[in-house]
Write an enzyme that holds these catalytic residues in place. Structure first.
Site, PDB file in Angstrom:
ATOM      1  N   SER A  11       0.784  -1.227   0.000  1.00 18.52           N
ATOM      2  CA  SER A  11       0.000   0.000   0.000  1.00 18.52           C
ATOM      3  C   SER A  11       0.817   1.279   0.000  1.00 18.52           C
ATOM      4  O   SER A  11       0.304   2.333  -0.341  1.00 18.52           O
ATOM      5  CB  SER A  11      -0.929   0.023   1.210  1.00 18.52           C
ATOM      6  OG  SER A  11      -1.825  -1.054   1.128  1.00 18.52           O
ATOM      7  N   SER A  12       2.064   1.222   0.369  1.00 15.74           N
ATOM      8  CA  SER A  12       2.845   2.459   0.398  1.00 15.74           C
ATOM      9  C   SER A  12       4.272   2.199  -0.054  1.00 15.74           C
ATOM     10  O   SER A  12       4.761   1.077  -0.014  1.00 15.74           O
ATOM     11  CB  SER A  12       2.828   3.086   1.789  1.00 15.74           C
ATOM     12  OG  SER A  12       3.487   2.258   2.709  1.00 15.74           O
TER      13      SER A  12
END
Length: 189
Positions: A11-12
Site C-alpha cells: 500500500s505504500s
C-alpha cells in the site's frame, strides 16, 4: 503457451514486497508484477497492464485476497472478468482457485468479512479521535515554536544559507518555512 503471472502489491512506497515475491517465486510464476499503490484506489496501473496481457488459460497468482482489491464489489468484478476470459486466479493464503464455483463462494465470504473488519477499524479509530478531542487532547504534529520559525524566516530572507542548512540549524522544515513565507508575502533581501 500458458503463463503463470504473479501479482504483488503493497500500500505504500516504504513497505517491502520481498515476502510476497518469495511466495510467488515458490509457486513458479513465469513473471512477477510489482506494484506500490493503495488497494483503496481503483487505479492500479500495473494490475491493469497485467489484466490486458493475460490470455485464455493463463493464471494469475496472488498471496492474499486483499492484494487485488479492498471491497467485495471490486474483487468480485475482477473475478467475473477473469472467469469470462478463462483466466485462472490462485490465492496462495487460501489455497484456492478463486475462479471456480466453490472458490468464488469462499472468496465472496472472506472478502465481505475483510471489508467489514476495515469498517470496524475505521469506526474505532474515529471514536478514539472524537474521545481525544472531547478530552482536549491536541492531535497531529507538535507546532514549531514561533521563535524557531521566526529565526528560519530571517535566515531565509538574508539568503546566506541554503534551505537544507536552515532546516538543520532551526529544526523548521522547508514546507513550514515556505508556507510562512507565502502566508506573509515575504521576499528575500
Amino acid at each position: 503457451m500458458h503463463l503463470v503471472y504473479g501479482y504483488s502489491r503493497v500500500s505504500s512506497r516504504d513497505q517491502n514486497l520481498e515476502t510476497q515475491i518469495d511466495q510467488l517465486k515458490a509457486r513458479r510464476c513465469d513473471l512477477i508484477i510489482q506494484e506500490k499503490m493503495t488497494g483503496a484506489t481503483f487505479k492500479r496501473p500495473e494490475l491493469e497492464k497485467l489484466l490486458k496481457q493475460t490470455q485464455s488459460d493463463d493464471t494469475i497468482v496472488v498471496t492474499r485476497v486483499d492484494r487485488l482489491g479492498r471491497n467485495t464489489q471490486q474483487l468480485l468484478q475482477l473475478v467475473e472478468d477473469l472467469q469470462t476470459r478463462n483466466i485462472h486466479l490462485y490465492i496462495i493464503e487460501l489455497g484456492i482457485e478463486a475462479t471456480h464455483r466453490n472458490g468464488k463462494l469462499f472468496l465472496t465470504i472472506l472478502s465481505a468479512l475483510a471489508e467489514n473488519e476495515r469498517a470496524l477499524l475505521t469506526e474505532k479509530r474515529n471514536a478514539g479521535l472524537e474521545n481525544a478531542k472531547r478530552k482536549g487532547i491536541k492531535l497531529g504534529r507538535k507546532a514549531k515554536s514561533k521563535a524557531k520559525v521566526d529565526l528560519a524566516i530571517q535566515l531565509w530572507k538574508k539568503g546566506e544559507k541554503t534551505i537544507k542548512e536552515i532546516e538543520e540549524s532551526t529544526g523548521v522544515g522547508k514546507s513550514i518555512l515556505y508556507r510562512e513565507v507565502k502566508k506573509y508575502g515575504l521576499k528575500r533581501e
